[in-house]
Design a protein around this motif. Structure first.
Motif: not given
Lengths: 248, 207, 274, 274
Positions: C244, C247-248, C251, C263, C266-267, C270, C274, D244-245, D247-248, D252, D263, D266-267, D270-271, D273-274
């Protein structure tokens, strides 16, 4: 399986099993020495009260444990008390309850009850594992001990397997009629039977993984006051037996 | 059918224990030989003991509406052979006494004799005999387990009759008494156990 | 490169019923590593593990133990099984005795140790898995997670060098999984090498430092977990998907060459960015 | 609000050994929903499920079935167990026949249906779980994932309205999990209501439209999955953590009020947005 649960959490859980064993055996012998109904009833009372006291068993649960045995007792006592006599022909049967047979039935019943209460004292205060350790010290053949140890552990595993399968069968209406019940039960047992070999194989692999190929070896549990406890049990037990001899 | 703790007079209790001991001893000896050759068999015996115990605690629906328990030793004898059932039966009966308060220590010998010796040997010989007479497999299984259950209960009745002979009619009258009273529960049970065993073996054959 | 404790060279094994177990499988366990063996059901993970302590023997190929060819004689098997401890997936099929202490003592007693040493080891093993309180409870009164830890203690009491675990996280809830994860980390920190088979790619990615991919009885890849981002196509090729976190990370445009492992990391990354 | 098929009101249940099962538990299964029941081991998830088709009966409290009080008589139990099909966690303990067809036919035969109808239902159920090819295979030759699907077919053959599953994803590898997920979606699309108990928060978040949280024998919360982001503290309060999702998403800065569910989504976000 009520008994198993109580046996682990009673106040006398840590009294040496040898002591509890000695006291139970002396209880059995006292019951056999008791020559009258009141004497046997006294033994019953001693063990029942002691058990209720130290095993933290509610009297309701205690009666529940006794119930199946009481059923047997009632049927058998009836059979002993009943007298059959034949007349001249096969059809000419007469029933009676002669007083001396009634008396015998009463005595046998109280003795039996006394013995059962003595046995329950042991069973409710001593986990089976402790008893097996005791039997091991008493030089019971190794193979028998192995069967007991493995059997005792597997009991719970199989109880779970059987109960899970039965529940799954019930969820699909397996016990909806007597006919379907018998069929479902047959499937259940056959299915469980097949798992015997599988489980034996897994246990064997697990034993090998820990270098165990031969007889199972186990460490003995130690009870610090075994000597003292056994002596007290022996004295108390002898007292009970002497009392029975005097009363008889 | 278990004889309850303390029910038999002392001399009978000892007598039946002495009668059962050599069979159990021989069973232990011959199983020991087998275990030495196939170490996995040790595990199988333990598991089999647990299984027999669980089997005996299963309620089976009986025709009279009440629930009863099969003995399972006849079935076990067909699976594991009659000699294995004496030591395994000893363990099961001990567990039943200590975990369920069925049977007992003083009556262990008598109960072993009827349930772990007579039953299994009857089952095994009847099965063999039936196969010699080329009866169908299902029939052989039924006859074997049915007669094992029946003979177990008749042995128990005889044990009780020997211990408590009728003062007038003696052993025979007493045997008639015990046998007929317990027949109420035991006859349908033997029939159902036979039927059930057939169902089990039929299912097993197809796996 | 660290030293190999156990090495498989072109090992082949078929089960008696003809089904494939291992097929030309080459594998090694390196000293001090945390190896995760990944693969679909039926890829041969369990068969591989059963070979690591001699419960199965290769029909072809060789197993080297401490750089010497294993000959499967009794003495060597005892040494192998002492050094390489195996915890199976299902606790109910590996606990023999209803008493926790008795069961943990089983291995040490088989090694022929003295009673005192056995007691000492049992105490230490139970302490290591944080089960001292349960030592006198019967096994049937323990929870599933506790039973798993008893199995672990039974193996630790033999003082192994390598710990092998088959699907250790199966059936545990998240809290118990965390607990077991910490326990494995403690054991690894104390010097044990740990190998485990799992389905759970996220867990493997977080925990391992080497990932071994199995497919159809072969070890098809051996990837240092840190280098995973460079070798993502291996994972996808064998249908394992991607962790997971990775993957993020992809992205996000893979801003650094080594992606975070958890995670949380990762968080944190991020949030900081930001 | 959709109609309730089954409603529990203040249900209390203790096991014979005294351990707590349900304690003042209020719960409902709504028509057409996908409900995920979450909670730690021992929180009472399985006990709750066993109450849904009358395998356990409340010691206190009431169960309403189609808005009528359940009285647990025979005829009603037959109807309940037909309508509410239960798939247990371990396939090995619920497949008890020699062949796949026979096992699937078990339920319909117990319903006393005619042989033809039984055959017809078995065929349809096997088709629904994509197992027609395996119909005549012996059960023990199937893979774990196939066995799970046979269990499902056995329940489907009874034509239930609600499907109850206990830990359906346990023991499945990622490929099989995807397959089962698709299957559950197909079944839901065909009109079945689905309730499942799981440890896997990420899966529950991805799949469900209602999440029920259990703790200590109670249903402590019932959250529409879409509204989860507003009620995150409920999950953390009961030690379940966050998906997971989510949390990320939080890291964000929660750019939208409804976070993505998978996921992949989510990905993609993210893609883009960038």
């Amino acid at each position: 399986m009520y008994i198993e649960r109580f046996s682990h959490y009673g106040a006398w859980r840590h009294v040496a099993p040898s002591a509890k064993g000695i006291f139970t055996l002396s209880g059995l012998s006292a019951a056999f020495l008791a020559a009258t109904v009141p004497a046997a009833a006294a033994v019953t009372l001693v063990f029942a009260l002691l058990t209720l006291g130290v095993a933290r068993v509610a009297w309701r649960s205690y009666l529940l444990i006794l119930a199946p045995a009481l059923f047997f007792l009632a049927l058998s006592a009836f059979s002993i008390a009943l007298s059959l006599s034949w007349g001249d022909s096969w059809h000419d049967v007469s029933f009676s309850f002669p007083p001396q047979q009634l008396e015998q039935a009463m005595l046998v019943c109280t003795r039996s009850l006394a013995c059962l209460c003595a046995l329950l004292f042991l069973a409710l205060t001593t986990p089976l594992g402790d008893m097996m350790a005791l039997l091991r010290r008493l030089r019971t053949p190794e193979l028998l001990i192995d069967i007991m140890v493995l059997g005792y552990r597997s009991l719970f595993v199989f109880a779970q397997v059987v109960s899970d399968t039965r529940t799954a069968q019930m969820a699909r209406l397996g016990y909806i009629s007597a006919h379907r019940s018998l069929r479902s039960l047959g499937m259940l047992i056959a299915h469980t039977t097949l798992q015997l070999w599988q489980r034996a194989g897994q246990l064997h692999a697990a034993a090998q993984a820990r270098s165990g190929e031969g007889p199972l070896r186990f460490a003995d549990q130690t009870f610090p006051h075994a000597g003292r406890d056994s002596l007290i049990a022996l004295l108390a037990g002898s007292g009970l037996n002497i009392a029975m001899v005097i009363a008889g | 059918m278990h004889i309850m703790e303390g029910f038999l007079p002392a001399d009978h209790a000892i007598g039946w224990s002495l009668a059962s001991a050599p069979v159990v001893a021989y069973g232990v000896y011959s199983l020991g030989q087998k275990v030495r050759k196939h170490p996995e068999y040790r595990m199988l015996l333990g598991v089999a003991a647990a299984f027999t115990f669980i089997l005996s605690a299963l309620k089976i629906p009986s025709v009279t509406g009440s629930c009863s328990h099969p003995t399972g030793t006849g079935f076990g004898a067909l699976l594991f052979g009659p000699t294995a059932m004496a030591p395994v039966g000893l363990v099961v009966l001990l567990f039943q006494a200590l975990l369920l308060a069925h049977g007992g220590i003083t009556t262990l010998g008598a109960n072993i004799f009827s349930m772990a010796i007579v039953g299994p040997f009857v089952a095994y010989s009847v099965f063999r005999l039936a196969r010699i007479f080329r009866l169908p497999f299902g029939m052989a299984v039924f006859l074997a387990t049915f007669s094992a259950n029946l003979m177990t209960y008749l042995t128990t009745s005889a044990q009780l009759a020997l211990a408590f002979p009728d003062p007038v009619g003696g052993f025979v009258a007493s045997f008639a008494k015990f046998a007929s009273i317990f027949a109420l529960t035991q006859l349908p049970l033997a029939f159902i156990e036979g039927l059930l065993s057939v169902l089990i073996f039929n299912a097993l054959k197809r796996f | 490169m660290t030293r190999a404790i156990l090495e498989f060279q072109a090992v082949h094994y078929s089960y008696p019923d003809g089904s494939r177990g291992l097929d030309d499988c080459t594998f090694m366990i390196a000293e001090g590593e945390r190896t995760a063996v990944l693969g679909a059901n039926g890829a041969g993970k369990t068969t591989l593990l059963l070979h690591t302590n001699g419960l199965l023997q290769p029909q072809q190929g060789e197993v080297l133990y401490d750089e010497r060819l294993l000959n499967y004689r009794r003495a060597e098997l005892v040494r192998l099984r002492t050094d390489i401890g195996m915890v199976f997936q299902n606790p109910d099929s590996q606990l023999f005795s209803a008493s926790v202490r008795e069961d943990v003592a089983f291995g040490p007693l088989n090694l022929g140790l003295a009673a005192e040493e056995v007691q000492h080891r049992v105490d230490r093993a139970l302490a290591a898995v944080h089960l001292n309180d349960c030592a006198h409870k019967p096994v049937q009164h323990l929870s599933f997670g506790q039973k798993k830890r008893v199995c672990l203690a039974g193996v630790l009491a033999m003082h192994p060098r390598v710990l092998i675990l088959d699907e250790p996280m199966a059936g545990l809830d998240p809290a118990m999984q965390d607990e077991l994860l910490n326990l494995l980390n403690e054991l690894h920190a104390s010097g044990l090498s740990v190998v485990l088979a799992t389905h759970d790619l996220d867990f493997a990615y977080q925990w391992s430092n080497t990932m071994v991919i199995m497919d159809a009885g072969k070890c098809v890849a051996r990837i240092p977990t840190d280098a995973l981002s460079a070798q993502q196509e291996v994972l996808t090729r064998f249908g394992l998907g991607l962790p997971f976190v990775v993957q993020v990370w992809n992205a996000l445009g893979s801003p650094r060459s080594t992606p975070p492992r958890t995670v949380e990391e990762l968080c944190r990354y991020i949030t900081e960015r930001n």
